[in-house]
Motif scaffolding. Structure first.
Motif, PDB file in Angstrom:
ATOM      1  N   ASP A  17       0.626  -1.261   0.111  1.00 43.33           N
ATOM      2  CA  ASP A  17       0.002   0.151   0.149  1.00 43.33           C
ATOM      3  C   ASP A  17       0.928   1.424   0.237  1.00 43.33           C
ATOM      4  O   ASP A  17       0.196   2.156   0.127  1.00 43.33           O
ATOM      5  N   LEU A  18       2.206   1.198  -0.074  1.00 44.20           N
ATOM      6  CA  LEU A  18       3.111   2.042  -0.252  1.00 44.20           C
ATOM      7  C   LEU A  18       3.997   2.185  -1.671  1.00 44.20           C
ATOM      8  O   LEU A  18       5.119   2.594  -1.438  1.00 44.20           O
ATOM      9  N   GLU A  19       3.390   1.683  -2.682  1.00 46.94           N
ATOM     10  CA  GLU A  19       4.080   1.710  -3.764  1.00 46.94           C
ATOM     11  C   GLU A  19       4.283   2.828  -4.352  1.00 46.94           C
ATOM     12  O   GLU A  19       5.404   3.123  -5.166  1.00 46.94           O
ATOM     13  N   THR A  20       3.524   3.895  -4.296  1.00 46.39           N
ATOM     14  CA  THR A  20       3.753   5.007  -5.205  1.00 46.39           C
ATOM     15  C   THR A  20       3.904   6.497  -4.106  1.00 46.39           C
ATOM     16  O   THR A  20       3.654   6.114  -2.942  1.00 46.39           O
ATOM     17  N   PHE A  21       4.112   7.443  -4.575  1.00 44.48           N
ATOM     18  CA  PHE A  21       4.581   8.494  -3.730  1.00 44.48           C
ATOM     19  C   PHE A  21       3.481   9.133  -3.337  1.00 44.48           C
ATOM     20  O   PHE A  21       3.312   9.653  -2.365  1.00 44.48           O
ATOM     21  N   LEU A  22       2.194   8.861  -3.963  1.00 44.54           N
ATOM     22  CA  LEU A  22       1.083   9.459  -3.594  1.00 44.54           C
ATOM     23  C   LEU A  22       0.468   8.457  -2.257  1.00 44.54           C
ATOM     24  O   LEU A  22      -0.234   9.260  -1.126  1.00 44.54           O
ATOM     25  N   GLU A  23       0.835   7.238  -2.235  1.00 44.44           N
ATOM     26  CA  GLU A  23       0.267   6.427  -1.163  1.00 44.44           C
ATOM     27  C   GLU A  23       1.337   6.853  -0.151  1.00 44.44           C
ATOM     28  O   GLU A  23       0.691   6.662   1.328  1.00 44.44           O
ATOM     29  N   VAL A  24       2.345   7.082  -0.204  1.00 44.91           N
ATOM     30  CA  VAL A  24       3.383   7.427   1.137  1.00 44.91           C
ATOM     31  C   VAL A  24       2.702   8.551   1.453  1.00 44.91           C
ATOM     32  O   VAL A  24       2.984   8.784   2.842  1.00 44.91           O
ATOM     33  N   GLY A  25       2.483   9.661   0.718  1.00 45.33           N
ATOM     34  CA  GLY A  25       2.205  11.063   1.171  1.00 45.33           C
ATOM     35  C   GLY A  25       0.894  10.858   1.920  1.00 45.33           C
ATOM     36  O   GLY A  25       0.529  11.445   2.830  1.00 45.33           O
ATOM     37  N   SER A  26      -0.002   9.954   1.419  1.00 50.27           N
ATOM     38  CA  SER A  26      -1.306   9.887   2.381  1.00 50.27           C
ATOM     39  C   SER A  26      -1.290   9.146   3.652  1.00 50.27           C
ATOM     40  O   SER A  26      -1.596   9.714   4.568  1.00 50.27           O
ATOM     41  N   CYS A  27      -0.035   8.348   3.856  1.00 52.73           N
ATOM     42  CA  CYS A  27       0.405   7.776   5.011  1.00 52.73           C
ATOM     43  C   CYS A  27       1.077   8.702   5.972  1.00 52.73           C
ATOM     44  O   CYS A  27       0.620   8.864   7.088  1.00 52.73           O
ATOM     45  N   SER A  28       1.795   9.518   5.366  1.00 51.83           N
ATOM     46  CA  SER A  28       2.659  10.405   6.281  1.00 51.83           C
ATOM     47  C   SER A  28       1.953  11.770   6.440  1.00 51.83           C
ATOM     48  O   SER A  28       2.300  12.279   7.553  1.00 51.83           O
ATOM     49  N   TRP A  29       0.908  12.067   5.566  1.00 49.89           N
ATOM     50  CA  TRP A  29       0.160  13.214   6.209  1.00 49.89           C
ATOM     51  C   TRP A  29      -0.764  13.233   7.434  1.00 49.89           C
ATOM     52  O   TRP A  29      -0.763  14.100   7.902  1.00 49.89           O
ATOM     53  N   SER A  30      -0.888  12.020   7.892  1.00 47.95           N
ATOM     54  CA  SER A  30      -1.401  12.009   9.334  1.00 47.95           C
ATOM     55  C   SER A  30      -0.600  12.779  10.193  1.00 47.95           C
ATOM     56  O   SER A  30      -1.080  13.031  11.397  1.00 47.95           O
ATOM     57  N   TRP A  31       0.641  12.738  10.389  1.00 50.26           N
ATOM     58  CA  TRP A  31       1.415  13.434  11.404  1.00 50.26           C
ATOM     59  C   TRP A  31       2.261  14.484  10.791  1.00 50.26           C
ATOM     60  O   TRP A  31       2.256  15.507  11.382  1.00 50.26           O
ATOM     61  N   MET A  32       2.212  14.646   9.342  1.00 48.42           N
ATOM     62  CA  MET A  32       2.850  15.954   8.807  1.00 48.42           C
ATOM     63  C   MET A  32       1.837  17.146   8.535  1.00 48.42           C
ATOM     64  O   MET A  32       2.036  18.339   8.933  1.00 48.42           O
ATOM     65  N   GLU A  33       0.458  16.794   8.790  1.00 47.40           N
ATOM     66  CA  GLU A  33      -0.475  17.885   8.635  1.00 47.40           C
ATOM     67  C   GLU A  33      -0.496  18.770   9.809  1.00 47.40           C
ATOM     68  O   GLU A  33      -0.532  20.022   9.723  1.00 47.40           O
ATOM     69  N   PRO A  34      -0.465  18.275  11.070  1.00 45.67           N
ATOM     70  CA  PRO A  34      -0.478  19.092  12.282  1.00 45.67           C
ATOM     71  C   PRO A  34       0.855  20.091  12.284  1.00 45.67           C
ATOM     72  O   PRO A  34       0.824  20.993  12.504  1.00 45.67           O
ATOM     73  N   ILE A  35       1.907  19.496  11.771  1.00 42.26           N
ATOM     74  CA  ILE A  35       3.250  20.162  11.998  1.00 42.26           C
ATOM     75  C   ILE A  35       3.027  21.425  10.887  1.00 42.26           C
ATOM     76  O   ILE A  35       3.345  22.584  11.205  1.00 42.26           O
ATOM     77  N   ILE A  36       2.797  21.026   9.596  1.00 43.68           N
ATOM     78  CA  ILE A  36       2.752  22.081   8.485  1.00 43.68           C
ATOM     79  C   ILE A  36       1.386  23.225   8.953  1.00 43.68           C
ATOM     80  O   ILE A  36       1.737  24.378   8.665  1.00 43.68           O
ATOM     81  N   GLY A  37       0.367  22.608   9.473  1.00 43.38           N
ATOM     82  CA  GLY A  37      -0.705  23.653   9.741  1.00 43.38           C
ATOM     83  C   GLY A  37      -0.356  24.468  10.826  1.00 43.38           C
ATOM     84  O   GLY A  37      -0.485  25.556  11.082  1.00 43.38           O
TER      85      GLY A  37
END
Length: 278
Positions: free
Chosen positions: A194-214
């Motif tokens: 489920d992490l084969e594409t960069f978009l799938e990786v981004g969907s996974c990492s966004w769960s903790w990156m979104e609070p930081i960037i926000g």
């Protein structure tokens, strides 16, 4: 109150009449038109205006009525003639004092440099080339010892560029996301299928990156709002403080020259490197 034209009609010396009256500006004299009721009756006598314009040369660019109350041979069909085009200054050095000062007020760095050069010529009684060398030394002294004042700008620029660049692998690169998760997040990652594409990786990492960037975005927005309120109150930001202190220091270094020209050339110079001519 006596108008310019009424005074001119009663006097054979039109120039004397002009000096004794401040009713009309040179622009009023050239247009011979006004909506002011106190001047309206005066503007009917065009002969007096033309007489004044022919006997009084307000500037070197031509009689005051040229292009307004009478034909202007400097232009042909709303286009300048070749002869008139050849008279245009080829640089700031060929402009009159009042033109240079006007551009100085508008913030032109080259005009302020020219005004400083002329002030040095007047104060030191030296030629243009020698005065230009003095101005070059003044510009160099304007930047001396100011590197520490510029550090916050270099630091802020470096941090912002680093943050912008590192954000891409932090969100879309699988190896970086896994390393960051293992060290700081410790969340359970999806299967590798489920992490084969960069978009799938981004969907996974966004769960903790979104609070930081926000949170970073909100802090910057709040700081920007606070800065605007400070400006509304007349509180100048750090850059204005640096510019003022630099100008004060330069004025103290060159007390023999007029303060206004020293401040103009100091405040117009950029904080980073020599200011480009404009």
């Amino acid at each position: 109150m006596t108008s310019l034209f009424e005074a001119g009609m009663r006097s054979s010396n039109v120039g004397a009449s002009v000096s004794s009256s401040s009713m009309l500006s040179p622009y009023d004299l050239r247009t011979c038109s006004t909506n002011d009721e106190t001047k309206k009756s005066s503007c009917n006598n065009v002969l007096v205006v033309r007489s004044f314009c022919k006997t009084t040369k307000l500037d070197k660019d031509g009689p005051a009525d040229q292009g307004y109350a009478s034909p202007d041979d400097r232009f042909n069909d709303d286009r300048p003639t070749v002869e008139y085009a050849k008279l245009m200054p080829h640089g700031f050095g060929g402009m009159r004092h009042e033109q240079i000062l006007q551009l100085c007020v508008e913030g032109s760095y080259s005009a302020r440099k020219e005004a400083m050069t002329r002030n040095v010529m007047a104060k030191d009684s030296i030629g243009y080339e020698e005065a230009a060398k003095v101005v070059t030394k003044i510009i160099e002294d304007n930047r001396k010892g100011m590197w520490s004042a510029y550090l916050p700008y270099h630091f802020g620029m470096g941090i912002s560029l680093f943050g912008a660049g590192i954000s891409f692998p932090m969100i879309f690169d699988l190896n970086t996301v896994q390393a960051f998760n293992d060290r700081f997040v410790t969340a359970e990652l999806p299967d590798l299928k489920d992490l084969e594409t960069f978009l799938e990786v981004g969907s996974c990492s966004w769960s903790w990156m979104e609070p930081i960037i926000g949170q970073i975005s909100f802090v910057l927005l709040a700081l920007q709002f606070a800065r605007n309120q400070a400006l509304n109150l007349g509180v100048k930001p750090y850059g204005n403080w640096v510019t003022k202190n630099r100008a004060d220091r330069l004025v103290a270094m060159y007390p023999q020259y007029d303060e206004i020209f020293i401040r103009w050339i100091s405040e117009a110079a950029s904080l980073h490197g020599p200011r480009a001519m404009k």
